[in-house]
Enzyme design. Structure first.
Site, PDB file in Angstrom:
ATOM      1  N   HIS A  27      -5.708  35.692  13.010  1.00 47.06           N
ATOM      2  CA  HIS A  27      -6.194  35.603  14.397  1.00 47.06           C
ATOM      3  C   HIS A  27      -5.748  34.269  14.999  1.00 47.06           C
ATOM      4  CE1 HIS A  27      -9.443  36.984  17.366  1.00 47.06           C
ATOM      5  NE2 HIS A  27      -8.892  35.906  17.905  1.00 47.06           N
ATOM      6  N   GLU A 217     -18.075  38.379  19.508  1.00 44.02           N
ATOM      7  CA  GLU A 217     -17.948  36.930  19.637  1.00 44.02           C
ATOM      8  C   GLU A 217     -19.075  36.397  20.507  1.00 44.02           C
ATOM      9  OE1 GLU A 217     -14.703  33.526  21.033  1.00 44.02           O
ATOM     10  OE2 GLU A 217     -14.403  35.614  21.606  1.00 44.02           O
ATOM     11  N   ASP A 306      -7.768  30.857  15.914  1.00 46.79           N
ATOM     12  CA  ASP A 306      -7.943  31.309  17.287  1.00 46.79           C
ATOM     13  C   ASP A 306      -6.953  30.618  18.218  1.00 46.79           C
ATOM     14  OD1 ASP A 306      -8.961  32.963  19.204  1.00 46.79           O
ATOM     15  OD2 ASP A 306     -10.850  31.900  19.473  1.00 46.79           O
TER      16      ASP A 306
END
Length: 371
Positions: A27, A217, A306
């Site tokens: 990710h 999230e 991220d």
């Protein structure tokens, strides 16, 4: 000594050891990982006005993303996307992404980005995917020329507030044998449920294609439930709010709700991004991050970055912080890494080869050094 168990090298581990450990990243956003100097160079080339001078740009991105203001956080991406509108810019950013990840000890990465956000200067969707793939190919060739191992794949992202998910899904399928390994949707969860894109997910299922969904999230359990049970996601982007379906009694007894039990039983991978989750308020601190409990409960936890620019982070920083907060040693870091490799959208034989030939030998060598 040779054959030493990884269990004998507990944490906290030094940053140097973590950096040299082979790592897997599932990710990572391409437009969230630019070098500050590259942003400045590309802005000068295309005439884009930046909010800070070159020498202060890195700090501006980190402070804006960490300000607690969603508007300022989103503003950071307007600048990176703005300078990624030409083929040459996309190729440079992709090549540097590979270089930076390889230097950080990453051996496999799936890097996601939204092609629909990079066509403002007239490039077609095929052209932007080709430009990114060229950068990845150049970066991998440079790593291999120095004797390194690095495998990278694209994840094509559709924006959940837009209406191009079917088009991007078809693009991902068209490119899946040429460097693209899957599909993703991203953007604000609240008000934009993944079920708005059911046509795209049903198409991907019919095409035997892999996809992950940003879920859990910020919005919580309904987002996770829809992503899995309605859309059929292979993985959960973040998924941190699954802890809302876990009860811990005063005596430490843990009870999993139906959804949490299902996620654990099915080994659905959680793409956890600790520093980003703290930044966005999904977790209060690294020490309090649900990743600790989820690891103890043996969910399929993976560790990710991220947005490396906005969070000022790297895989080394993420894993070092977890080692310091939870006492993780090489055994736990290898577990996270093998989890990620098992969960990758790479073909099985290729995943197995990286685990057996690169990841496990790499950790064994580090354990032998510690002995």
């Amino acid at each position: 000594m040779a054959g030493m168990s990884l269990q004998s090298t507990p944490g906290p581990l030094s940053e140097d050891v973590v950096r040299r450990a082979p790592k897997v990243l599932l990710h990572d956003h391409l437009d969230g990982g630019l070098r500050p100097g590259t942003v400045a160079d590309l802005a000068a080339e295309c005439g884009h006005e930046l909010p800070a001078p070159r020498e202060e740009l890195g700090r501006w991105f980190a402070e804006s993303a960490d300000s607690g203001s969603l508007e300022r956080y989103l503003e950071t991406f307007t600048h990176t996307v703005a300078v990624m509108q030409s083929a040459s810019a996309l190729t440079r950013v992709a090549r540097e992404c590979v270089e930076d990840l390889a230097a950080d000890g990453v051996v496999y990465a799936e890097v996601r980005w939204a092609p629909e956000q990079h066509v403002e200067a007239g490039l077609s969707l095929d052209e932007v995917v080709a430009a990114v793939q060229q950068g990845f190919d150049e970066g991998v060739a440079a790593v291999e020329a120095t004797g390194g191992v690095f495998v990278v794949r694209q994840l094509l992202t559709a924006m959940r507030h837009a209406a191009r998910s079917q088009e991007i899904a078809e693009l991902a399928v068209a490119w899946r044998d040429r460097g693209v390994t899957g599909f993703d949707i991203a953007g604000a969860e609240a008000g934009y449920p993944p079920t708005r894109h059911l046509d795209a997910f049903e198409y991907l299922h019919r095409e035997n294609a892999h996809f992950t969904i940003h879920a859990g999230e910020a919005f919580g359990l309904p987002s996770i439930w829809e992503a899995i049970q309605w859309c059929g996601a292979d993985r959960l982007g973040h998924g941190v709010r699954i802890v809302d379906d876990i009860e811990v009694a005063d005596d430490g007894t843990v009870r999993l709700g139906r959804l949490a039990q299902y996620v654990r039983d099915k080994r659905i991978p959680l793409e956890m991004c600790p520093y980003s989750n703290v930044q966005t308020g999904a977790a209060t601190s690294i020490a309090e991050h649900p990743i600790g409990m989820l690891t103890d409960l043996r969910f399929r936890v993976t560790v990710n970055t991220d947005n490396r620019l906005m969070s000022g982070t790297s895989m080394t920083r993420e894993m070092t912080a977890l080692s310091e907060a939870f006492g993780y040693g090489l055994a736990e870091l290898q577990w996270f890494t093998v989890n990620a490799m098992k969960s990758a959208f790479l073909h099985f034989d290729e995943r197995l080869a990286l685990i057996d030939d690169v990841i496990k030998p790499g950790y064994a060598a580090l354990a032998a050094e510690s002995g």
